[in-house]
Design an enzyme around this catalytic site. Structure first.
Site, PDB file in Angstrom:
ATOM      1  CB  CYS A  83      -0.884  -0.004   1.239  1.00 50.21           C
ATOM      2  SG  CYS A  83      -1.889   1.484   1.411  1.00 50.21           S
ATOM      3  CB  CYS A 199      -2.510   4.327  -5.810  1.00 48.06           C
ATOM      4  SG  CYS A 199      -3.992   3.554  -5.115  1.00 48.06           S
TER       5      CYS A 199
END
Ligand code: DGL
Length: 294
Positions: A83, A199
């Site tokens: 992440c 992302c």
């Protein structure tokens, strides 16, 4: 690097722990599964607290430490932060805390490997970044790219709604296309030749991005960049699983299991199999505490 694994105290048969705010990190797990088929993986998606991309750094540090503690309790031999928002806010805290809780367990994360690839690939030094507001605000990519390519310029685009619409937007409609197009405009104007997808959700719109940015622009994703790094660390520290053939992969999620399976299958591009719901105790984990992780 903090927490250098010691092959004498850790079994290579233990799983690699991977975590994300939800299903986005499954694009990273996908790369790990195809690159390291013989390893076992345990993935934790914090879907109940998704999205991370607009949260404060302190909150992301707390969540990341809670998750790390859970994965350590379940015997992870290596921690992979899949992440970008968590990496940008919490990697330092995670490394510091793991050095106290489990010094034999190393932490690898996105951001650095992607920045290194982008620096190696950009012919003009004009690099673009698409990422969540938390990741852009952290300045993590400015620092990481600057370390590898001091003369490169980074055009950063914060994309507040892109991860949520990718996650909720199947099948993709015109709204998704126009949102992606809007985020590409500053990158086209800056004539970047390389774009970092900062992302883990964004690889799902890579075909759209390629059309909008043009075939000469290279996209750099978290998963590919990180998989080679994970392999290198496992081999260097004698932690590679000794079996040949295929290992096993399992999932934990903090939100709804059915939703995780339905959306997650698209991100992983493989069947999900077993998914267990867990509640993460909302411990106020203090960085530096030596309290046992298990
Ligand atoms: N997976 C997260 C990341 O890579 C983005 C989604 C979120 O906002 O939680 O930053």
């Amino acid at each position: 690097m903090a927490g250098m694994p010691d092959a004498s105290t850790i079994s290579p048969r233990r799983p690699v722990g991977v975590f994300d705010s939800g299903v986005g990190g499954l694009t990273v797990l996908h790369e790990l599964l195809v690159h390291l088929p013989h390893e076992d993986f345990l993935y934790l998606g914090d879907t109940a607290r998704f999205p991370y991309g607009q949260r404060e750094p302190g909150e992301l540090q707390r969540f990341s430490l809670q998750i790390a503690r859970e994965l350590l309790a379940r015997d992870a031999k290596l921690m992979v932060v899949a992440c970008n928002a968590a990496t940008s806010a919490a990697l330092g805290a995670l490394r510091e805390q793991l050095a106290a809780w489990a010094p034999e367990v190393d932490v690898l994360a996105v951001v650095e490997p992607e920045s290194r690839l982008a620096a190696a690939h950009t012919p003009t030094g004009r690099v673009g970044l698409l990422a969540t507001p938390a990741t852009v605000a952290s300045g993590a990519y400015d620092r990481a790219l600057g370390a590898h390519a001091p003369k490169a310029t980074l055009t950063k685009v914060a994309c507040p709604d892109l991860a949520p619409i990718i996650q909720g937007g199947f099948p993709f409609d015109q709204r998704v296309v126009e949102t992606v197009r809007g985020y590409c405009r500053p990158l086209v104007a800056a004539r970047v030749d390389t774009v970092i997808l900062g992302c883990t959700h964004y690889p799902l719109v890579a075909p759209m991005l390629r059309r909008m940015l043009g075939p000469r622009v290279r996209l750099v994703t978290s998963g590919r960049a990180l998989a080679g790094e994970v392999e290198r660390v496992l081999v260097e520290h004698s932690l590679a699983h000794p079996r040949g053939g295929e290992g096993d992969y399992r999932f934990l999620c903090t939100g709804d299991v059915e939703a995780f399976v339905e959306v997650g299958t698209r991100f992983l591009q493989m069947p999900l199999g077993e998914v267990e719901h867990i509640d993460l105790p909302d411990w106020d984990v203090t960085v530096g505490s030596r309290e046992a992780a298990a």
